[in-house]
Motif scaffolding. Sequence first.
Motif, PDB file in Angstrom:
ATOM      1  N   SER A 108      44.468  -6.334  -9.450  1.00 31.79           N
ATOM      2  CA  SER A 108      43.374  -5.561 -10.331  1.00 31.79           C
ATOM      3  C   SER A 108      43.881  -4.158 -10.215  1.00 31.79           C
ATOM      4  N   THR A 146      28.527 -11.267  -5.063  1.00 34.53           N
ATOM      5  CA  THR A 146      30.093 -11.341  -5.767  1.00 34.53           C
ATOM      6  C   THR A 146      29.977 -12.280  -7.090  1.00 34.53           C
ATOM      7  N   GLU A 147      30.901 -12.266  -7.768  1.00 30.49           N
ATOM      8  CA  GLU A 147      30.669 -13.134  -9.118  1.00 30.49           C
ATOM      9  C   GLU A 147      30.594 -14.606  -8.623  1.00 30.49           C
ATOM     10  N   GLU A 205      41.900  -1.929  -9.069  1.00 35.71           N
ATOM     11  CA  GLU A 205      41.378  -1.536  -7.944  1.00 35.71           C
ATOM     12  C   GLU A 205      42.136  -1.553  -6.619  1.00 35.71           C
ATOM     13  N   LEU A 238      38.921  -7.597  -1.747  1.00 28.99           N
ATOM     14  CA  LEU A 238      39.522  -6.327  -1.955  1.00 28.99           C
ATOM     15  C   LEU A 238      38.643  -5.307  -1.146  1.00 28.99           C
ATOM     16  N   GLN A 239      37.440  -5.560  -0.498  1.00 32.38           N
ATOM     17  CA  GLN A 239      36.956  -4.718   0.536  1.00 32.38           C
ATOM     18  C   GLN A 239      37.777  -4.668   1.705  1.00 32.38           C
ATOM     19  N   CYS A 282      47.502 -12.017  -4.009  1.00 36.20           N
ATOM     20  CA  CYS A 282      46.796 -12.707  -4.896  1.00 36.20           C
ATOM     21  C   CYS A 282      47.266 -13.086  -6.087  1.00 36.20           C
ATOM     22  N   ASN A 294      42.100  -9.319  -4.769  1.00 34.63           N
ATOM     23  CA  ASN A 294      41.846  -8.512  -6.197  1.00 34.63           C
ATOM     24  C   ASN A 294      40.564  -8.018  -6.627  1.00 34.63           C
ATOM     25  N   LYS A 295      39.697  -8.518  -5.779  1.00 42.32           N
ATOM     26  CA  LYS A 295      38.094  -8.199  -6.003  1.00 42.32           C
ATOM     27  C   LYS A 295      37.243  -8.870  -4.931  1.00 42.32           C
ATOM     28  N   GLY A 296      36.077  -8.554  -4.981  1.00 37.50           N
ATOM     29  CA  GLY A 296      35.086  -8.804  -3.976  1.00 37.50           C
ATOM     30  C   GLY A 296      35.396  -8.726  -2.406  1.00 37.50           C
TER      31      GLY A 296
END
Length: 219
Positions: A36, A177-178, A38, A15-16, A32, A10-12
Amino acid sequence: MATILITGTNKGIGLQLCTQLAARSDEVIAVCRTASPELNALGIRVIEGIDVSDTASVAKLKAELGDQHLDVLLNNAGILSGDSFGSLDYDEMLKQFRVNTLGPLMVTEALAGNLDAGSKVAIVSSRVGSIEDNGSGGMYGYRASKTAVNQIGTNLKHELAPREIAVVLLHPGLVATEMTGGQGISAADSARGLIERIDELTMATSGIFMHAEGYQLPW
């Protein structure tokens, strides 16, 4: 066109990975806990509500996937909790083990029937899991969970070899990333390198521990 299932999407980096693989027309299945905007915008198949550290959740993933053939199973989901000696949170350490170490094993075991000769299993590990390369200490839970998943991946190399399924352990680099507080290279650059390493994986190199940039790492 390959069919690729990716966890932690869902991110980072996840996602890429989905973005870049979908852009080259691979069939991507994104897994996930919560999708998200995105991720949903990519127009790929998304299976959400999946916690890779929970056996019932992984069983749900298998049920939703059915007999779908996978060319690549990419275990990307992971967590990082900071810690320091003298104030270690052992519950948090165990949580990292459940996600970072047991998660890839549970998902791979559950979906082993979806893999055939020529399929590949990738595990996003980390250079900080290298015992030989540990020059700073710290990060007890995260380091140990990644060291342990390297052993899991090596076991899977032997387990899946008779079926001609190759396994690779991958360090994505220090990625902004986070998890890293925004320090490092872009998730897009990291994903690009990870995809290249998976593409070039063969049975002859199965079980290798690789940096996304293309060189082997010490155990």
